[in-house]
Design a protein around this motif. Structure first.
Motif, PDB file in Angstrom:
ATOM      1  N   ALA A  17       8.516  -4.944  -5.080  1.00 49.73           N
ATOM      2  CA  ALA A  17       8.043  -3.681  -4.562  1.00 49.73           C
ATOM      3  C   ALA A  17       7.143  -3.528  -3.451  1.00 49.73           C
ATOM      4  CB  ALA A  17       7.334  -2.838  -6.068  1.00 49.73           C
ATOM      5  N   MET A  18       6.294  -4.589  -3.415  1.00 50.18           N
ATOM      6  CA  MET A  18       5.355  -4.404  -2.283  1.00 50.18           C
ATOM      7  C   MET A  18       6.211  -4.803  -0.892  1.00 50.18           C
ATOM      8  SD  MET A  18       1.992  -6.750  -3.393  1.00 50.18           S
ATOM      9  CE  MET A  18       1.415  -6.978  -1.602  1.00 50.18           C
ATOM     10  N   ALA A  19       7.403  -5.529  -1.142  1.00 50.07           N
ATOM     11  CA  ALA A  19       8.188  -6.119   0.014  1.00 50.07           C
ATOM     12  C   ALA A  19       8.911  -4.911   0.736  1.00 50.07           C
ATOM     13  CB  ALA A  19       9.233  -7.457  -0.269  1.00 50.07           C
ATOM     14  N   GLN A  20       8.868  -3.712   0.077  1.00 48.49           N
ATOM     15  CA  GLN A  20       9.696  -2.631   0.718  1.00 48.49           C
ATOM     16  C   GLN A  20       8.873  -2.249   1.960  1.00 48.49           C
ATOM     17  OE1 GLN A  20      10.590   0.135  -2.688  1.00 48.49           O
ATOM     18  NE2 GLN A  20      10.997  -1.253  -3.695  1.00 48.49           N
ATOM     19  N   ASP A  21       7.540  -2.576   1.959  1.00 45.59           N
ATOM     20  CA  ASP A  21       6.528  -2.069   2.929  1.00 45.59           C
ATOM     21  C   ASP A  21       6.637  -2.931   3.971  1.00 45.59           C
ATOM     22  OD1 ASP A  21       5.668   0.259   1.644  1.00 45.59           O
ATOM     23  OD2 ASP A  21       4.397  -0.927   0.157  1.00 45.59           O
ATOM     24  N   ASP A  22       6.318  -2.833   5.298  1.00 51.53           N
ATOM     25  CA  ASP A  22       6.171  -3.624   6.504  1.00 51.53           C
ATOM     26  C   ASP A  22       5.032  -3.949   6.551  1.00 51.53           C
ATOM     27  OD1 ASP A  22       9.218  -3.305   7.188  1.00 51.53           O
ATOM     28  OD2 ASP A  22       8.548  -1.348   8.162  1.00 51.53           O
ATOM     29  N   GLY A  23       4.159  -3.675   6.312  1.00 48.26           N
ATOM     30  CA  GLY A  23       2.505  -4.065   6.028  1.00 48.26           C
ATOM     31  C   GLY A  23       2.174  -3.882   4.838  1.00 48.26           C
ATOM     32  N   PRO A  24       0.693  -3.675   4.676  1.00 45.54           N
ATOM     33  CA  PRO A  24      -0.086  -3.512   3.455  1.00 45.54           C
ATOM     34  C   PRO A  24       0.341  -2.607   2.445  1.00 45.54           C
ATOM     35  CG  PRO A  24      -1.650  -3.909   5.174  1.00 45.54           C
ATOM     36  CD  PRO A  24      -0.147  -3.648   5.866  1.00 45.54           C
ATOM     37  N   SER A  25       0.262  -2.670   1.275  1.00 44.40           N
ATOM     38  CA  SER A  25       1.008  -1.785   0.372  1.00 44.40           C
ATOM     39  C   SER A  25      -0.180  -1.074  -0.505  1.00 44.40           C
ATOM     40  CB  SER A  25       1.860  -2.595  -0.775  1.00 44.40           C
ATOM     41  OG  SER A  25       2.968  -3.127  -0.224  1.00 44.40           O
ATOM     42  N   SER A  26       0.081   0.283  -0.872  1.00 42.92           N
ATOM     43  CA  SER A  26      -0.827   1.170  -1.780  1.00 42.92           C
ATOM     44  C   SER A  26      -0.533   0.471  -3.384  1.00 42.92           C
ATOM     45  CB  SER A  26      -0.420   2.501  -1.603  1.00 42.92           C
ATOM     46  OG  SER A  26      -1.021   3.071  -2.502  1.00 42.92           O
ATOM     47  N   THR A  27      -1.445   0.085  -3.850  1.00 42.37           N
ATOM     48  CA  THR A  27      -1.435  -0.161  -5.354  1.00 42.37           C
ATOM     49  C   THR A  27      -0.899   0.933  -6.088  1.00 42.37           C
ATOM     50  OG1 THR A  27      -3.760   0.240  -5.588  1.00 42.37           O
ATOM     51  CG2 THR A  27      -3.193  -2.047  -5.233  1.00 42.37           C
ATOM     52  N   GLY A  28      -1.134   2.063  -5.882  1.00 43.60           N
ATOM     53  CA  GLY A  28      -0.684   3.302  -6.523  1.00 43.60           C
ATOM     54  C   GLY A  28       0.811   3.261  -6.358  1.00 43.60           C
ATOM     55  N   GLU A  29       1.221   3.220  -4.997  1.00 41.21           N
ATOM     56  CA  GLU A  29       2.790   3.488  -4.714  1.00 41.21           C
ATOM     57  C   GLU A  29       3.419   2.364  -5.285  1.00 41.21           C
ATOM     58  OE1 GLU A  29       3.674   3.863  -0.714  1.00 41.21           O
ATOM     59  OE2 GLU A  29       2.102   5.714  -0.352  1.00 41.21           O
ATOM     60  N   VAL A  30       2.877   1.120  -5.433  1.00 41.90           N
ATOM     61  CA  VAL A  30       3.860   0.136  -5.977  1.00 41.90           C
ATOM     62  C   VAL A  30       3.925   0.242  -7.639  1.00 41.90           C
ATOM     63  CG1 VAL A  30       3.502  -2.254  -6.481  1.00 41.90           C
ATOM     64  CG2 VAL A  30       3.004  -1.581  -4.181  1.00 41.90           C
ATOM     65  N   ALA A  31       2.926   0.688  -8.281  1.00 40.99           N
ATOM     66  CA  ALA A  31       2.789   1.053  -9.661  1.00 40.99           C
ATOM     67  C   ALA A  31       3.809   2.186  -9.780  1.00 40.99           C
ATOM     68  CB  ALA A  31       1.508   1.583  -9.970  1.00 40.99           C
ATOM     69  N   ALA A  32       3.924   3.215  -8.927  1.00 42.82           N
ATOM     70  CA  ALA A  32       4.958   4.030  -9.095  1.00 42.82           C
ATOM     71  C   ALA A  32       6.307   3.753  -9.005  1.00 42.82           C
ATOM     72  CB  ALA A  32       4.611   5.335  -8.137  1.00 42.82           C
ATOM     73  N   ARG A  33       6.718   2.833  -7.948  1.00 44.34           N
ATOM     74  CA  ARG A  33       7.831   2.276  -7.968  1.00 44.34           C
ATOM     75  C   ARG A  33       8.438   1.415  -9.116  1.00 44.34           C
ATOM     76  NH1 ARG A  33       6.412  -0.292  -1.856  1.00 44.34           N
ATOM     77  NH2 ARG A  33       6.406   1.761  -0.643  1.00 44.34           N
ATOM     78  N   LEU A  34       7.412   0.889  -9.903  1.00 38.97           N
ATOM     79  CA  LEU A  34       7.694   0.129 -10.964  1.00 38.97           C
ATOM     80  C   LEU A  34       7.793   0.827 -12.239  1.00 38.97           C
ATOM     81  CD1 LEU A  34       5.575  -2.948 -10.071  1.00 38.97           C
ATOM     82  CD2 LEU A  34       7.793  -3.069  -9.908  1.00 38.97           C
ATOM     83  N   GLY A  35       7.408   2.178 -12.152  1.00 33.77           N
ATOM     84  CA  GLY A  35       7.340   3.124 -13.383  1.00 33.77           C
ATOM     85  C   GLY A  35       6.491   2.539 -14.237  1.00 33.77           C
ATOM     86  N   VAL A  36       5.365   1.967 -13.974  1.00 28.57           N
ATOM     87  CA  VAL A  36       4.193   1.595 -14.823  1.00 28.57           C
ATOM     88  C   VAL A  36       2.676   2.295 -14.574  1.00 28.57           C
ATOM     89  CG1 VAL A  36       5.049  -0.787 -15.123  1.00 28.57           C
ATOM     90  CG2 VAL A  36       3.334  -0.435 -13.400  1.00 28.57           C
ATOM     91  N   SER A  37       1.693   2.410 -15.408  1.00 31.71           N
ATOM     92  CA  SER A  37       0.565   3.079 -15.170  1.00 31.71           C
ATOM     93  C   SER A  37      -0.349   2.167 -14.150  1.00 31.71           C
ATOM     94  CB  SER A  37      -0.070   3.103 -16.373  1.00 31.71           C
ATOM     95  OG  SER A  37      -0.374   1.761 -16.814  1.00 31.71           O
ATOM     96  N   LYS A  38      -1.005   2.869 -13.492  1.00 34.33           N
ATOM     97  CA  LYS A  38      -1.920   2.252 -12.376  1.00 34.33           C
ATOM     98  C   LYS A  38      -2.730   1.023 -13.076  1.00 34.33           C
ATOM     99  CE  LYS A  38      -2.650   5.999  -9.343  1.00 34.33           C
ATOM    100  NZ  LYS A  38      -3.550   6.866  -8.493  1.00 34.33           N
TER     101      LYS A  38
END
Length: 367
Positions: free
Chosen positions: A308-329
């Motif tokens: 899920a992080m690898a979708q970003d070209d640089g640092p990833s937002s932890t909130g956005e990664v959780a949303a992509r995975l469909g899990v709670s923060k």
């Protein structure tokens, strides 16, 4: 006159020019000269694959050898103590202990007296222990004004029972103020697990050296010197780009340098285009030799987080990664913490994380 390719992109192979680490090498020199009690006589090197642990171990061994020290490379893996006891130490003592040769008369004759045959047996035969043999070797070394250096690569692969036995022998020598030193090296997660077990006390007391990436100027200096000493030059822009591609990893310095040297063909100057041409090989080699082994024991949930992080070209937002995975923060933060402990990701600012290993993003995108 130009020689062959001066770069050595093989794991554990010492480069012609060692980049950085000068402070540690100097401190180790001082420790060997200071005598028993110096804290830098017991060192534990920790770092990711490609960070130069084995190369640094080789350099520290050489520092001891030039002082006349006995250097014993401890066997890696499950045979550590058995090989040390049955092969490594007996061979070294046979070579250097003047009392190791015993004359046994089994027959002969003496004029005017007649023939005699003699034999000697011990009422209580004993087998020398590792501790006894190490102590004897240390005594021999000390009589010549030197000492004994023990080195162990891949520390995390050593059985804890072997570590405990080695610890006991080593600590007895320290208490006797013997001329003894130890340097171990291993992966961070494996070392952390080993240090958490009973029997690893002497490793916990060793000076922990976490190998950080090389500074940019150290990469540039090593690249320029290596190329120049082999009869070529590297352009300024090529050197800057090489430093970008290397990301401070000693292994990548050798790999990129090696491939750029080849790309230059018969030209006297390594150019920016030569360095750019190395990228496909760099990504592929890092994928096979670094990332695949590093991810082998990672649970599926953590792999999903990385992808899920690898979708970003640089640092990833932890909130956005959780949303992509469909899990709670909260759940995402638990996974994030475990990946940080594995040193696969690093904090990159408030609410941000980034890949810890160069080209890991590219590896994950490849599937």
């Amino acid at each position: 006159m130009r020689g062959g390719n001066p770069f050595r992109p093989s794991f554990g192979t010492s480069p012609r020019v060692v980049a950085g680490r000068a402070d540690l090498l100097d401190e180790f020199d001082i420790a060997l000269d200071e005598g028993p009690g110096s804290p830098m006589r017991s060192i534990l090197l920790s770092g990711a694959r490609g960070m130069g642990k084995t190369v640094l171990l080789n350099e520290l061994e050489e520092r001891a050898r030039v002082r006349g020290w006995h250097v014993l490379r401890l066997p890696e893996g499950p045979g550590l103590m058995s090989e040390l006891e049955r092969t490594v130490l007996p061979a070294r003592l046979t070579e250097h202990d003047p009392t190791s040769q015993r004359r046994r008369i089994t027959g002969g004759s003496i004029s005017a007296v007649g023939s005699v045959s003699t034999d000697t047996s011990e009422a209580y035969p004993t087998t020398p222990s590792v501790a006894t043999m190490l102590q004897r070797l240390a005594e021999i070394a000390r009589s010549h004004g030197t000492g004994v250096l023990l080195t162990l690569d891949e520390v995390q692969a050593a059985p804890i029972e072997d570590v405990a036995r080695l610890a006991s022998a080593y600590q007895h020598l320290l208490r006797d103020e013997s001329e003894i030193a130890f340097v171990g090296a291993g992966l961070p997660t494996g070392i952390a697990a080993l240090l958490g077990q009973q029997g690893s006390t002497f490793l916990r007391r060793a000076e922990r050296v976490d190998l950080a990436p090389l500074r940019r100027e150290e990469v540039l200096d090593a690249a320029v010197r290596t190329v120049r000493e082999a009869g070529r030059v590297i352009s300024a822009e090529a050197g800057e780009r090489l430093a970008d591609v290397v990301h401070g990893y000693p292994y990548l310095l050798q790999l990129v340098g090696y491939q750029a040297w080849r790309a230059a063909g018969d030209d006297e100057v390594i150019t920016l285009a030569d360095v750019e041409a190395t990228l496909p090989v760099v990504v592929d080699r890092m994928s096979r030799l670094v990332h695949t082994p590093a991810l082998r024991q990672v649970p599926q949930g953590q792999l999903d987080y990385l992808r899920a992080m690898a979708q970003d070209d640089g640092p990833s937002s932890t909130g956005e990664v959780a949303a992509r995975l469909g899990v709670s923060k909260q759940h995402g933060n638990v996974v994030r913490g475990r990946l940080i402990d594995r040193e696969l990701i690093v904090p990159a600012g408030h609410g941000l994380v980034d890949m810890a290993l160069p080209y890991l993003r590219e590896h994950l995108r490849r599937g």
